[in-house]
Design an enzyme around this catalytic site. Sequence first.
Site, PDB file in Angstrom:
ATOM      1  N   ASP A 112       0.821  -1.227   0.000  1.00  0.00           N
ATOM      2  CA  ASP A 112       0.000   0.000   0.000  1.00  0.00           C
ATOM      3  C   ASP A 112       0.848   1.266   0.000  1.00  0.00           C
ATOM      4  O   ASP A 112       0.435   2.295   0.524  1.00  0.00           O
ATOM      5  CB  ASP A 112      -0.950   0.040   1.220  1.00  0.00           C
ATOM      6  CG  ASP A 112      -1.789  -1.205   1.320  1.00  0.00           C
ATOM      7  OD1 ASP A 112      -2.321  -1.607   0.289  1.00  0.00           O
ATOM      8  OD2 ASP A 112      -1.893  -1.764   2.433  1.00  0.00           O
ATOM      9  N   LYS A 148       2.174   2.032  -5.116  1.00  0.00           N
ATOM     10  CA  LYS A 148       2.817   1.519  -6.341  1.00  0.00           C
ATOM     11  C   LYS A 148       1.960   1.769  -7.578  1.00  0.00           C
ATOM     12  O   LYS A 148       2.461   2.165  -8.618  1.00  0.00           O
ATOM     13  CB  LYS A 148       3.079   0.013  -6.215  1.00  0.00           C
ATOM     14  CG  LYS A 148       4.111  -0.340  -5.170  1.00  0.00           C
ATOM     15  CD  LYS A 148       4.249  -1.832  -5.025  1.00  0.00           C
ATOM     16  CE  LYS A 148       3.008  -2.485  -4.468  1.00  0.00           C
ATOM     17  NZ  LYS A 148       2.658  -2.070  -3.106  1.00  0.00           N
ATOM     18  N   GLY A 149       0.641   1.512  -7.433  1.00  0.00           N
ATOM     19  CA  GLY A 149      -0.260   1.655  -8.578  1.00  0.00           C
ATOM     20  C   GLY A 149      -0.203   3.059  -9.148  1.00  0.00           C
ATOM     21  O   GLY A 149      -0.132   3.260 -10.358  1.00  0.00           O
ATOM     22  N   GLY A 178      -5.009  -4.274  -3.434  1.00  0.00           N
ATOM     23  CA  GLY A 178      -5.628  -3.390  -4.413  1.00  0.00           C
ATOM     24  C   GLY A 178      -4.792  -2.162  -4.641  1.00  0.00           C
ATOM     25  O   GLY A 178      -4.250  -1.574  -3.717  1.00  0.00           O
ATOM     26  N   HIS A 179      -4.620  -1.814  -5.891  1.00  0.00           N
ATOM     27  CA  HIS A 179      -4.001  -0.539  -6.220  1.00  0.00           C
ATOM     28  C   HIS A 179      -5.116   0.452  -6.479  1.00  0.00           C
ATOM     29  O   HIS A 179      -6.053   0.137  -7.208  1.00  0.00           O
ATOM     30  CB  HIS A 179      -3.257  -0.613  -7.552  1.00  0.00           C
ATOM     31  CG  HIS A 179      -2.032  -1.430  -7.528  1.00  0.00           C
ATOM     32  ND1 HIS A 179      -1.115  -1.376  -6.523  1.00  0.00           N
ATOM     33  CD2 HIS A 179      -1.538  -2.292  -8.423  1.00  0.00           C
ATOM     34  CE1 HIS A 179      -0.123  -2.182  -6.818  1.00  0.00           C
ATOM     35  NE2 HIS A 179      -0.359  -2.757  -7.955  1.00  0.00           N
ATOM     36  N   THR A 211       2.916 -12.693   2.557  1.00  0.00           N
ATOM     37  CA  THR A 211       2.027 -13.272   1.577  1.00  0.00           C
ATOM     38  C   THR A 211       2.650 -14.595   1.135  1.00  0.00           C
ATOM     39  O   THR A 211       3.683 -15.017   1.678  1.00  0.00           O
ATOM     40  CB  THR A 211       1.789 -12.294   0.400  1.00  0.00           C
ATOM     41  OG1 THR A 211       0.672 -12.781  -0.365  1.00  0.00           O
ATOM     42  CG2 THR A 211       3.006 -12.128  -0.482  1.00  0.00           C
ATOM     43  N   GLY A 270     -11.454  -2.618   2.843  1.00  0.00           N
ATOM     44  CA  GLY A 270     -11.995  -1.479   3.585  1.00  0.00           C
ATOM     45  C   GLY A 270     -11.524  -1.467   5.043  1.00  0.00           C
ATOM     46  O   GLY A 270     -11.910  -0.605   5.822  1.00  0.00           O
ATOM     47  N   ARG A 271     -10.666  -2.426   5.410  1.00  0.00           N
ATOM     48  CA  ARG A 271     -10.189  -2.491   6.805  1.00  0.00           C
ATOM     49  C   ARG A 271      -9.326  -1.269   7.134  1.00  0.00           C
ATOM     50  O   ARG A 271      -8.496  -0.865   6.306  1.00  0.00           O
ATOM     51  CB  ARG A 271      -9.288  -3.721   6.995  1.00  0.00           C
ATOM     52  CG  ARG A 271     -10.029  -5.021   7.034  1.00  0.00           C
ATOM     53  CD  ARG A 271      -9.084  -6.168   7.377  1.00  0.00           C
ATOM     54  NE  ARG A 271      -8.179  -6.506   6.277  1.00  0.00           N
ATOM     55  CZ  ARG A 271      -7.375  -7.549   6.275  1.00  0.00           C
ATOM     56  NH1 ARG A 271      -7.334  -8.358   7.323  1.00  0.00           N
ATOM     57  NH2 ARG A 271      -6.598  -7.815   5.265  1.00  0.00           N
ATOM     58  N   ARG A 304      -6.233   0.616   8.190  1.00  0.00           N
ATOM     59  CA  ARG A 304      -4.837   0.172   8.226  1.00  0.00           C
ATOM     60  C   ARG A 304      -4.203   0.599   9.537  1.00  0.00           C
ATOM     61  O   ARG A 304      -4.531   1.652  10.080  1.00  0.00           O
ATOM     62  CB  ARG A 304      -4.069   0.793   7.061  1.00  0.00           C
ATOM     63  CG  ARG A 304      -4.513   0.249   5.722  1.00  0.00           C
ATOM     64  CD  ARG A 304      -3.788   0.931   4.569  1.00  0.00           C
ATOM     65  NE  ARG A 304      -4.262   0.380   3.301  1.00  0.00           N
ATOM     66  CZ  ARG A 304      -4.282   1.045   2.150  1.00  0.00           C
ATOM     67  NH1 ARG A 304      -3.837   2.282   2.103  1.00  0.00           N
ATOM     68  NH2 ARG A 304      -4.734   0.477   1.056  1.00  0.00           N
ATOM     69  N   LYS A 358       2.938  10.279  -0.688  1.00  0.00           N
ATOM     70  CA  LYS A 358       2.055  10.805   0.361  1.00  0.00           C
ATOM     71  C   LYS A 358       2.724  11.781   1.322  1.00  0.00           C
ATOM     72  O   LYS A 358       2.345  11.863   2.488  1.00  0.00           O
ATOM     73  CB  LYS A 358       1.398   9.647   1.129  1.00  0.00           C
ATOM     74  CG  LYS A 358       0.472   8.820   0.237  1.00  0.00           C
ATOM     75  CD  LYS A 358      -0.388   7.893   1.019  1.00  0.00           C
ATOM     76  CE  LYS A 358      -1.842   8.047   0.715  1.00  0.00           C
ATOM     77  NZ  LYS A 358      -2.735   7.118   1.351  1.00  0.00           N
TER      78      LYS A 358
END
Length: 425
Positions: free
Chosen positions: A13, A16-17, A40-41, A240, A303-304, A306, A332
């Site tokens: 998160d 990267k996207g 998800g990106h 992962t 939607g958790r 972080r 960011k």
Amino acid sequence: MEACAVVGINWGDEGKGRVVDWLTEKYDLVIRYQGGGNAGHTVINEKGKFALHLLPSGIFRDGVVNVLGPGVALDPENLWKEIQEVTAQGVAITPENLKISDRASLLLPWHRDLDALEEARLKDRKYGSTRQGIAPFYSDKYQKKTILAGELRRPDRVMARLEELMTWKNLTLERVYGAAPYTREMLEKWLEESCRPILPFLCDMTTYLREARAQGKRMLFEAQLGALRDLDYGIYPYTTSSDTTAAYAPIGSGLPDLKLTEVMGIVKAYSTCVGEGPFVCEMFGEEAEELRKAGAEYGAKTGRPRRVGPIDLVATRYGVQVQGATAVALTKLDVLTGRETIPLCVRYRVDGEETDRFPFPTELADAEPVLETMPGWQEDISKARRWEELPEAARNYVERIEREIGCPIPFISVGPERECMILRS
Ligand code: GDP
């Protein structure tokens, strides 16, 4: 030929996207080489706001060919849904701009069930999986208990293979978890509704990429998650189930003899972590809530909320080394605006001793963060496009990170939109 991997340096998160979306202008191919639709990106550009899960982030650029290599966890059901969703938002996805390796193994319908069942069995000892079936999928891939996408081309043979796997998997579903078994009809439906639509996208990826390389095409490799989630080098078992490192790009893409020319590591200006596991620099309470809100830190897939903390220089230095990053993009930075001071985790304290070495995974539970603070800035930096336009305190912050991690930071992102990027010369 240019071959650049864009990889996460931390827990994922990192943005990267967004960086890939920005970089795609300079590349002909964008290639996903590991992982599945479990992360998800989020990409925002002139076509809209998109949450990508398995599709490469180059899908929005005309003329860019997007590749899913043999290393990905290919979930036809979710991929087909994602293709339909993105298409409905006005983005054309055709076999010309999306190519899937026929050697990619298929994430089968029961992998998602097994993921959720095992997390439920573990209760409060769960891994914090996104329940997308990634761990059961990779276990089965290495056990040779799944099928390759190319096998879908032979419907006459594929059903027999699937039924054999189903018989074996039903034993686990029924006897271990007391869950409902799969049936032939369920698999027929899955083949028809989810697998048939992706057939036109399949190709012999190694041949395709070899030709692309011979033509001097520029390749961008897009990783999922970050170094600390790498199966072999991360915070096992809270990793992962695939290799998130740049080193895996050649194998997972379909071009095993590839040499990367550049590794762009993505680092967020503060830390976030989704799911369970050690997170040494974690902040709690009001301070954490405020940062979470400022950065909109909620999982793109789940939607958790972080977990958040200050930038962790120990973990980031380790991530830079594991990835072999040649440059870092810091994202960011704008989120930190408006603070009197900014904390940084500069070392860990383990057994009463301060260290800048990233510890062995099981030692992380005993590590405490050693914090320092730097002066913050109040000016809105989201419109800054040149290094000189950043307030001195922001520049000092970036330069400090750069020194500590031992890698240049030529790119600084100050907003989610494509143009919100500072290029330092
Ligand atoms: P990824 O999986 O590494 O691509 O990261 P995510 O997409 O999960 O998280 C990055 C989020 O931060 C997305 O919502 C982006 O739109 C957003 N983002 C990326 N870069 C910036 C930035 O520089 N500033 C702000 N405010 N948001 C950003």
